[in-house]
Design a protein around this motif. Structure first.
Motif, PDB file in Angstrom:
ATOM      1  N   TYR A 144      92.578  61.699  72.424  1.00 38.56           N
ATOM      2  CA  TYR A 144      91.621  62.605  73.041  1.00 38.56           C
ATOM      3  C   TYR A 144      92.033  63.064  74.427  1.00 38.56           C
ATOM      4  N   VAL A 147      91.237  63.463  80.206  1.00 42.59           N
ATOM      5  CA  VAL A 147      89.961  64.024  80.666  1.00 42.59           C
ATOM      6  C   VAL A 147      88.804  63.459  79.851  1.00 42.59           C
ATOM      7  N   THR A 148      88.965  63.372  78.540  1.00 42.27           N
ATOM      8  CA  THR A 148      87.905  62.839  77.690  1.00 42.27           C
ATOM      9  C   THR A 148      87.661  61.371  77.974  1.00 42.27           C
ATOM     10  N   ALA A 151      85.808  61.081  81.275  1.00 39.01           N
ATOM     11  CA  ALA A 151      84.406  61.478  81.105  1.00 39.01           C
ATOM     12  C   ALA A 151      83.618  60.376  80.395  1.00 39.01           C
ATOM     13  N   GLY A 152      84.213  59.761  79.373  1.00 37.78           N
ATOM     14  CA  GLY A 152      83.542  58.668  78.677  1.00 37.78           C
ATOM     15  C   GLY A 152      83.330  57.468  79.576  1.00 37.78           C
TER      16      GLY A 152
END
Length: 176
Positions: A144, A147-148, A151-152
Motif C-alpha cells: 500500500y 503514505v497509506t 495514515a493508518g
C-alpha cells in the motif's frame, strides 16, 4: 481507592479482549508437514497422522488453478507411527500447494512449493512464492505504500489517545 475503580471497570474488559484474541488465533499445528523437491519429484513427510483402518491418510498436490483437496493429484500416505510420507513424480515446473489430510479427517498441514525446471542438488523445504504469501487472507500481500501506512498509524494513534482521554475523563469525580 481512586485508582481501584478504573481497574475494576477495565480489568474484565481487558481480560475478555485477551481471551477473544487467543480464541481467534489459528491453532498451531503440533507436527505439521515438511515438503521438499528434487528435480521433478515433490515429496511430503509428516508425523501428525494416526492409522485408522489400515490407512494413514492422503496427500494432494494442487496447481494454482485448483482450489480444493479433491481436485489435486492424490497419493496415499505410507509409513509408520514415527512418520508418514507421500511423493509425486514427473511434476512439471510451477507453483503448487501440498495438503495432507489424515484418515481421521483432520488436516495435518498445507504448504506451498515451487518446482523448478532444473534439477536441484538439495531439497528445498521452504518455497519462495512468486505472488506473495499464499496464506488465504486475500489482499494481504498488496503493497500500500508509505503514505497509506503513515495514515493508518495516525488513525490508530488518534484512536488510542482518544480512548485514553475518554477513560481519564470518566475517572475524575463529577463536581457541580
Amino acid at each position: 481507592m481512586r485508582f481501584a475503580k478504573p481497574l475494576i471497570r477495565t480489568g474484565p474488559t481487558a481480560a475478555a479482549a485477551a481471551a477473544l484474541a487467543l480464541s481467534l488465533a489459528p491453532p498451531a499445528a503440533a507436527a505439521g508437514i515438511s515438503v521438499s523437491t528434487s528435480g521433478s519429484t515433490v515429496s511430503v513427510t509428516t508425523t501428525a497422522c494416526t492409522q485408522i483402518n489400515g490407512s494413514w491418510g492422503t496427500a494432494s498436490l494442487l496447481t494454482g488453478s485448483q482450489a480444493t483437496f479433491s481436485q489435486g493429484r492424490q497419493v496415499a500416505l505410507s509409513g509408520t507411527s514415527a512418520g508418514q510420507s507421500a511423493a509425486w513424480s514427473n511434476v512439471s515446473p510451477g507453483t503448487y500447494t501440498v495438503i495432507v489430510m489424515c484418515s481421521n479427517g483432520n488436516t495435518a498441514g498445507t504448504q506451498s512449493v515451487v518446482v523448478s525446471s532444473a534439477p536441484t542438488s538439495s531439497p528445498s523445504p521452504t518455497a519462495s512464492p512468486s505472488r506473495g504469501v499464499m496464506g488465504g487472507v486475500g489482499g494481504s500481500s498488496t503493497d500500500y505504500g508509505t503514505v497509506t501506512l503513515v495514515a493508518g498509524g495516525a488513525l490508530l494513534g488518534t484512536g488510542i489517545v482518544g480512548a485514553a482521554w475518554y477513560l481519564r475523563r470518566r475517572t475524575r469525580p463529577h463536581r457541580l
